[in-house]
Write a protein that holds these residues in place. Structure first.
Motif, short mmCIF file in Angstrom:
data_model
loop_
_atom_site.label_atom_id
_atom_site.label_comp_id
_atom_site.label_asym_id
_atom_site.label_seq_id
_atom_site.Cartn_x
_atom_site.Cartn_y
_atom_site.Cartn_z
N ARG A 124 -1.38 -10.38 -8.91
CA ARG A 124 -0.40 -9.31 -8.70
C ARG A 124 -0.65 -8.15 -9.66
O ARG A 124 -0.47 -6.98 -9.30
CB ARG A 124 1.03 -9.86 -8.86
N VAL A 125 -1.09 -8.46 -10.87
CA VAL A 125 -1.44 -7.41 -11.83
C VAL A 125 -2.62 -6.58 -11.30
O VAL A 125 -2.62 -5.35 -11.38
CB VAL A 125 -1.78 -8.02 -13.22
N GLU A 126 -3.61 -7.26 -10.73
CA GLU A 126 -4.77 -6.56 -10.16
C GLU A 126 -4.33 -5.63 -9.02
O GLU A 126 -4.82 -4.50 -8.90
CB GLU A 126 -5.80 -7.57 -9.62
N ILE A 127 -3.40 -6.11 -8.19
CA ILE A 127 -2.91 -5.27 -7.08
C ILE A 127 -2.16 -4.06 -7.65
O ILE A 127 -2.36 -2.92 -7.20
CB ILE A 127 -2.00 -6.09 -6.14
N LEU A 128 -1.32 -4.30 -8.65
CA LEU A 128 -0.58 -3.21 -9.27
C LEU A 128 -1.51 -2.19 -9.93
O LEU A 128 -1.22 -0.99 -9.93
CB LEU A 128 0.41 -3.76 -10.32
N LYS A 129 -2.62 -2.66 -10.48
CA LYS A 129 -3.61 -1.75 -11.07
C LYS A 129 -4.08 -0.73 -10.03
O LYS A 129 -4.17 0.46 -10.30
CB LYS A 129 -4.82 -2.56 -11.58
N ILE A 170 3.07 -10.14 0.63
CA ILE A 170 2.84 -8.90 -0.13
C ILE A 170 2.00 -7.93 0.71
O ILE A 170 2.29 -6.73 0.78
CB ILE A 170 2.16 -9.19 -1.49
N MET A 171 0.97 -8.46 1.37
CA MET A 171 0.12 -7.61 2.22
C MET A 171 0.93 -6.94 3.34
O MET A 171 0.77 -5.76 3.63
CB MET A 171 -1.01 -8.44 2.84
N LYS A 172 1.81 -7.74 3.95
CA LYS A 172 2.66 -7.19 5.02
C LYS A 172 3.57 -6.07 4.48
O LYS A 172 3.77 -5.05 5.14
CB LYS A 172 3.51 -8.31 5.64
N SER A 193 6.34 -2.51 -9.00
CA SER A 193 6.45 -3.95 -8.76
C SER A 193 7.67 -4.27 -7.90
O SER A 193 7.61 -5.14 -7.02
CB SER A 193 6.48 -4.73 -10.08
N GLN A 194 8.74 -3.52 -8.09
CA GLN A 194 9.95 -3.74 -7.27
C GLN A 194 9.73 -3.24 -5.84
O GLN A 194 10.11 -3.91 -4.88
CB GLN A 194 11.15 -3.04 -7.91
N ARG A 195 9.10 -2.09 -5.70
CA ARG A 195 8.89 -1.51 -4.37
C ARG A 195 8.02 -2.40 -3.48
O ARG A 195 8.27 -2.54 -2.29
CB ARG A 195 8.24 -0.13 -4.53
N TYR A 196 7.00 -3.00 -4.07
CA TYR A 196 6.03 -3.78 -3.27
C TYR A 196 6.22 -5.29 -3.39
O TYR A 196 5.39 -6.06 -2.90
CB TYR A 196 4.61 -3.39 -3.66
#
Length: 240
Positions: free
Chosen positions: A151-156, A185-187, A128-131
């Motif tokens: 954001r949880v879905e992306i982290l999954k 976040i995408m960038k 979560s910190q990295r991205y």
């Protein structure tokens, strides 16, 4: 030597009985790009990406991942190939915490098969910190905002090792400030070496983040163009 495309979908056809949802569609995605898949509702964008995510199988055509021909016959096969999909309708268990949702099906265990939640939370916090994906691992899904759930879905997907992320109409449920945050976040993801396919019909969002766009109309791929070399009028005309 140039790197192979991360994704190549060649002559992909998908039929449901007599109905042709995808008709000989071609798509290639380069390493480290945000590639938009543009089309009206019902154009066949999600069907195409569901085949890449292993939820559907093509009737005919070939798929290559990093230059290798593959058969993606399940979501777990897609995961093994480094493909993760962030669905428009989130696949989260509301009664579980953020961390429990992220590791579900990919649990970290200690000796004796005991769940190593401490290790999982540490990994989730690092990701979560990295991205730039701010989440509280201990919060219940039912208690967090829609943007945080996304954001949880992306982290999954990142927790499972995805290098190629598919976003299906990701801004449909977000507030304007959450949309801005998601595009940032995408960038960040592509700066960190990920490749993204963005399914959308919103031209301003495509212009804000995408490198190239493939237009799909009535189940057929119309053209792939660079964002810089095309106007909104060009893209709208291809769409309809």
């Amino acid at each position: 030597m140039t790197k192979p495309n991360v994704i190549e979908m060649h002559d992909i056809t998908k039929k449901f009985g007599e109905f042709v949802a995808n008709d000989h569609i071609n798509l290639d995605v380069r390493p480290g790009e945000i590639h938009a898949l543009l089309g009206e509702n019902g154009a066949g964008k999600s069907t195409l990406m569901n085949m890449l995510a292993g939820l559907l199988q093509p009737t005919s055509g070939t798929i290559k991942v990093n230059g290798q021909a593959v058969t993606i016959d399940s979501p777990s096969k897609a995961t093994k190939l480094g493909i993760g999909m962030v669905h428009q309708h989130f696949m989260l268990v509301e009664a579980f915490t953020v961390a429990e949702n992220i590791i579900l099906g990919s649990e970290v265990t200690k000796a004796g098969g005991v769940l190593d939640m401490k290790k999982a939370v540490k990994e989730i916090t690092e990701l979560s910190q990295r991205y730039g994906l701010a989440v509280d691992p201990s919060a219940k899904i039912a208690d967090i905002s829609v943007g945080a759930q996304q954001r949880v879905e992306i982290l999954k997907t990142l927790y499972r090792g995805a290098d190629i992320l598919i976003f299906d109409e990701p801004t449909a449920v977000l507030t304007p400030s959450e949309i801005t945050e998601l595009l940032n976040i995408m960038k960040t993801l592509v700066k960190e070496g990920k490749s993204i396919i963005l399914i959308t019909h919103k031209l301003d969002e495509i212009r804000a983040v995408s490198d190239r766009v493939t237009v799909i109309r009535r189940g057929k791929s119309i053209d792939t163009v660079t964002i810089e070399g095309s106007t909104n009028a060009d893209l709208a005309e291809m769409m309809v």
